[in-house]
Motif scaffolding. Structure first.
Motif, PDB file in Angstrom:
ATOM      1  N   GLY A  54       0.786  -1.231   0.000  1.00 26.15           N
ATOM      2  CA  GLY A  54       0.000   0.000   0.000  1.00 26.15           C
ATOM      3  C   GLY A  54       0.817   1.280   0.000  1.00 26.15           C
ATOM      4  O   GLY A  54       0.307   2.333   0.379  1.00 26.15           O
ATOM      5  N   TYR A  55       2.057   1.203  -0.457  1.00 25.85           N
ATOM      6  CA  TYR A  55       2.936   2.385  -0.442  1.00 25.85           C
ATOM      7  C   TYR A  55       3.471   2.678  -1.835  1.00 25.85           C
ATOM      8  O   TYR A  55       3.648   1.776  -2.640  1.00 25.85           O
ATOM      9  N   GLN A  56       3.783   3.957  -2.054  1.00 28.22           N
ATOM     10  CA  GLN A  56       4.539   4.347  -3.240  1.00 28.22           C
ATOM     11  C   GLN A  56       6.016   4.249  -2.889  1.00 28.22           C
ATOM     12  O   GLN A  56       6.405   4.395  -1.728  1.00 28.22           O
ATOM     13  N   PHE A  57       6.845   4.026  -3.893  1.00 24.77           N
ATOM     14  CA  PHE A  57       8.276   3.891  -3.659  1.00 24.77           C
ATOM     15  C   PHE A  57       8.890   5.195  -3.163  1.00 24.77           C
ATOM     16  O   PHE A  57       8.621   6.269  -3.691  1.00 24.77           O
ATOM     17  N   SER A  58       9.699   5.080  -2.155  1.00 23.04           N
ATOM     18  CA  SER A  58      10.600   6.152  -1.723  1.00 23.04           C
ATOM     19  C   SER A  58      11.784   5.444  -1.078  1.00 23.04           C
ATOM     20  O   SER A  58      11.652   4.318  -0.593  1.00 23.04           O
ATOM     21  N   ARG A  59      12.920   6.093  -1.059  1.00 20.07           N
ATOM     22  CA  ARG A  59      14.097   5.452  -0.452  1.00 20.07           C
ATOM     23  C   ARG A  59      13.894   5.155   1.031  1.00 20.07           C
ATOM     24  O   ARG A  59      14.241   4.065   1.486  1.00 20.07           O
ATOM     25  N   PRO A  60      13.323   6.079   1.815  1.00 15.64           N
ATOM     26  CA  PRO A  60      13.096   5.738   3.232  1.00 15.64           C
ATOM     27  C   PRO A  60      12.165   4.535   3.407  1.00 15.64           C
ATOM     28  O   PRO A  60      12.399   3.685   4.273  1.00 15.64           O
ATOM     29  N   LYS A  61      11.129   4.430   2.589  1.00 18.47           N
ATOM     30  CA  LYS A  61      10.227   3.279   2.687  1.00 18.47           C
ATOM     31  C   LYS A  61      10.936   2.000   2.242  1.00 18.47           C
ATOM     32  O   LYS A  61      10.725   0.931   2.816  1.00 18.47           O
ATOM     33  N   MET A  62      11.778   2.102   1.222  1.00 18.97           N
ATOM     34  CA  MET A  62      12.547   0.943   0.777  1.00 18.97           C
ATOM     35  C   MET A  62      13.465   0.457   1.900  1.00 18.97           C
ATOM     36  O   MET A  62      13.560  -0.739   2.162  1.00 18.97           O
ATOM     37  N   ARG A  63      14.118   1.380   2.598  1.00 17.88           N
ATOM     38  CA  ARG A  63      15.004   0.993   3.710  1.00 17.88           C
ATOM     39  C   ARG A  63      14.203   0.345   4.836  1.00 17.88           C
ATOM     40  O   ARG A  63      14.640  -0.635   5.435  1.00 17.88           O
ATOM     41  N   ALA A  64      13.020   0.872   5.116  1.00 15.63           N
ATOM     42  CA  ALA A  64      12.162   0.274   6.145  1.00 15.63           C
ATOM     43  C   ALA A  64      11.731  -1.132   5.721  1.00 15.63           C
ATOM     44  O   ALA A  64      11.730  -2.062   6.541  1.00 15.63           O
ATOM     45  N   LEU A  65      11.390  -1.294   4.450  1.00 16.63           N
ATOM     46  CA  LEU A  65      11.027  -2.609   3.938  1.00 16.63           C
ATOM     47  C   LEU A  65      12.196  -3.580   4.105  1.00 16.63           C
ATOM     48  O   LEU A  65      12.008  -4.724   4.532  1.00 16.63           O
ATOM     49  N   CYS A  66      13.393  -3.126   3.794  1.00 21.33           N
ATOM     50  CA  CYS A  66      14.573  -3.988   3.923  1.00 21.33           C
ATOM     51  C   CYS A  66      14.788  -4.424   5.372  1.00 21.33           C
ATOM     52  O   CYS A  66      15.136  -5.580   5.624  1.00 21.33           O
ATOM     53  N   ALA A  67      14.571  -3.529   6.311  1.00 19.93           N
ATOM     54  CA  ALA A  67      14.700  -3.885   7.728  1.00 19.93           C
ATOM     55  C   ALA A  67      13.669  -4.947   8.098  1.00 19.93           C
ATOM     56  O   ALA A  67      13.982  -5.922   8.802  1.00 19.93           O
ATOM     57  N   THR A  68      12.444  -4.785   7.617  1.00 22.76           N
ATOM     58  CA  THR A  68      11.397  -5.767   7.910  1.00 22.76           C
ATOM     59  C   THR A  68      11.719  -7.099   7.235  1.00 22.76           C
ATOM     60  O   THR A  68      11.532  -8.167   7.830  1.00 22.76           O
ATOM     61  N   LEU A  69      12.236  -7.048   6.009  1.00 23.38           N
ATOM     62  CA  LEU A  69      12.630  -8.284   5.320  1.00 23.38           C
ATOM     63  C   LEU A  69      13.743  -9.001   6.093  1.00 23.38           C
ATOM     64  O   LEU A  69      13.780 -10.233   6.130  1.00 23.38           O
ATOM     65  N   GLY A  70      14.628  -8.241   6.715  1.00 19.86           N
ATOM     66  CA  GLY A  70      15.670  -8.849   7.545  1.00 19.86           C
ATOM     67  C   GLY A  70      15.055  -9.631   8.694  1.00 19.86           C
ATOM     68  O   GLY A  70      15.489 -10.746   9.019  1.00 19.86           O
ATOM     69  N   ALA A  71      14.022  -9.058   9.310  1.00 17.41           N
ATOM     70  CA  ALA A  71      13.329  -9.749  10.404  1.00 17.41           C
ATOM     71  C   ALA A  71      12.600 -10.988   9.882  1.00 17.41           C
ATOM     72  O   ALA A  71      12.563 -12.026  10.553  1.00 17.41           O
ATOM     73  N   VAL A  72      12.049 -10.899   8.665  1.00 11.45           N
ATOM     74  CA  VAL A  72      11.384 -12.053   8.046  1.00 11.45           C
ATOM     75  C   VAL A  72      12.398 -13.185   7.870  1.00 11.45           C
ATOM     76  O   VAL A  72      12.124 -14.345   8.195  1.00 11.45           O
ATOM     77  N   ASP A  73      13.588 -12.842   7.374  1.00 14.78           N
ATOM     78  CA  ASP A  73      14.614 -13.867   7.159  1.00 14.78           C
ATOM     79  C   ASP A  73      15.129 -14.455   8.466  1.00 14.78           C
ATOM     80  O   ASP A  73      15.460 -15.643   8.526  1.00 14.78           O
ATOM     81  N   GLU A  74      15.199 -13.652   9.512  1.00 12.91           N
ATOM     82  CA  GLU A  74      15.608 -14.178  10.822  1.00 12.91           C
ATOM     83  C   GLU A  74      14.602 -15.219  11.301  1.00 12.91           C
ATOM     84  O   GLU A  74      14.981 -16.279  11.797  1.00 12.91           O
ATOM     85  N   ARG A  75      13.328 -14.920  11.161  1.00 14.17           N
ATOM     86  CA  ARG A  75      12.280 -15.869  11.571  1.00 14.17           C
ATOM     87  C   ARG A  75      12.357 -17.143  10.734  1.00 14.17           C
ATOM     88  O   ARG A  75      12.217 -18.257  11.261  1.00 14.17           O
ATOM     89  N   ALA A  76      12.566 -16.978   9.421  1.00 19.93           N
ATOM     90  CA  ALA A  76      12.663 -18.144   8.539  1.00 19.93           C
ATOM     91  C   ALA A  76      13.846 -19.030   8.953  1.00 19.93           C
ATOM     92  O   ALA A  76      13.717 -20.255   9.017  1.00 19.93           O
ATOM     93  N   ALA A  77      14.978 -18.408   9.249  1.00 18.40           N
ATOM     94  CA  ALA A  77      16.165 -19.171   9.653  1.00 18.40           C
ATOM     95  C   ALA A  77      15.900 -19.957  10.934  1.00 18.40           C
ATOM     96  O   ALA A  77      16.316 -21.115  11.062  1.00 18.40           O
ATOM     97  N   GLN A  78      15.199 -19.349  11.873  1.00 19.15           N
ATOM     98  CA  GLN A  78      14.873 -20.034  13.131  1.00 19.15           C
ATOM     99  C   GLN A  78      13.997 -21.258  12.894  1.00 19.15           C
ATOM    100  O   GLN A  78      14.053 -22.215  13.667  1.00 19.15           O
ATOM    101  N   ARG A  79      13.201 -21.239  11.832  1.00 16.23           N
ATOM    102  CA  ARG A  79      12.315 -22.369  11.524  1.00 16.23           C
ATOM    103  C   ARG A  79      12.930 -23.327  10.509  1.00 16.23           C
ATOM    104  O   ARG A  79      12.283 -24.282  10.079  1.00 16.23           O
ATOM    105  N   GLY A  80      14.159 -23.028  10.058  1.00 12.51           N
ATOM    106  CA  GLY A  80      14.813 -23.885   9.066  1.00 12.51           C
ATOM    107  C   GLY A  80      14.270 -23.695   7.659  1.00 12.51           C
ATOM    108  O   GLY A  80      14.397 -24.581   6.815  1.00 12.51           O
ATOM    109  N   GLU A  81      13.691 -22.541   7.388  1.00 10.74           N
ATOM    110  CA  GLU A  81      13.133 -22.234   6.067  1.00 10.74           C
ATOM    111  C   GLU A  81      14.116 -21.391   5.264  1.00 10.74           C
ATOM    112  O   GLU A  81      14.951 -20.688   5.837  1.00 10.74           O
ATOM    113  N   PRO A  82      14.003 -21.434   3.932  1.00 12.87           N
ATOM    114  CA  PRO A  82      14.887 -20.589   3.110  1.00 12.87           C
ATOM    115  C   PRO A  82      14.551 -19.111   3.258  1.00 12.87           C
ATOM    116  O   PRO A  82      13.413 -18.747   3.584  1.00 12.87           O
ATOM    117  N   GLU A  83      15.543 -18.291   3.030  1.00 12.65           N
ATOM    118  CA  GLU A  83      15.341 -16.845   3.129  1.00 12.65           C
ATOM    119  C   GLU A  83      14.412 -16.355   2.022  1.00 12.65           C
ATOM    120  O   GLU A  83      14.308 -16.966   0.965  1.00 12.65           O
TER     121      GLU A  83
END
Length: 141
Positions: A54-83
């Protein structure tokens, strides 16, 4: 009285325990989006991922998305799932951005050459294979 109305107005603006996270910061929502993308065997550009949330692209929003994606990958790693963050790429070359590469500890090569493309495709294929099987497994139940 006017002070009672003022207090009522400020009370309605305060966040409560039921306040919903904005999608950009909601790890579960971003995780669900990325799992769906993986099940479809797709990747998204940063702009497309933000648009799905629900967002338009901006660099600050992209950086926030990347931080959230990092948390997604941490959770996946804890469950033995691929990033899954590897499925969000630049539209121009279909490769992740600089921040993704800087967080890598298992890759020391170029970020743009055919070697990088092969590495990214391998990680993406892992996600596609894993989540594709999950979709099939759920249909059999």
């Amino acid at each position: 009285s006017q002070s009672a109305m003022s207090a009522q107005r400020s009370a309605t603006k305060r966040p409560t325990a039921k306040t919903k996270l904005q999608p950009l910061y909601d790890v579960a929502a971003v995780e669900a989006l990325m799992q769906s993308v993986a099940k479809q065997g797709k990747q998204l550009s940063y702009s497309e991922a933000l648009a799905h949330l629900g967002y338009q692209f901006s660099r600050p929003k992209m950086r926030a998305l990347c931080a959230t994606l990092g948390a997604v990958d941490e959770r996946a790693a804890q469950r033995g799932e691929p990033e899954l963050a590897v499925l969000v790429t630049r539209a121009s070359d279909k490769l992740p951005g600089q921040g993704w590469w800087l967080d890598r500890h298992d890759y020391q090569g170029s970020w743009t050459e055919p070697e990088a493309e092969a590495y990214i495709r391998k990680l993406q294929q892992r996600a596609f294979a894993y989540w594709g099987k999950q979709k099939i497994a759920r249909k059999k139940r």
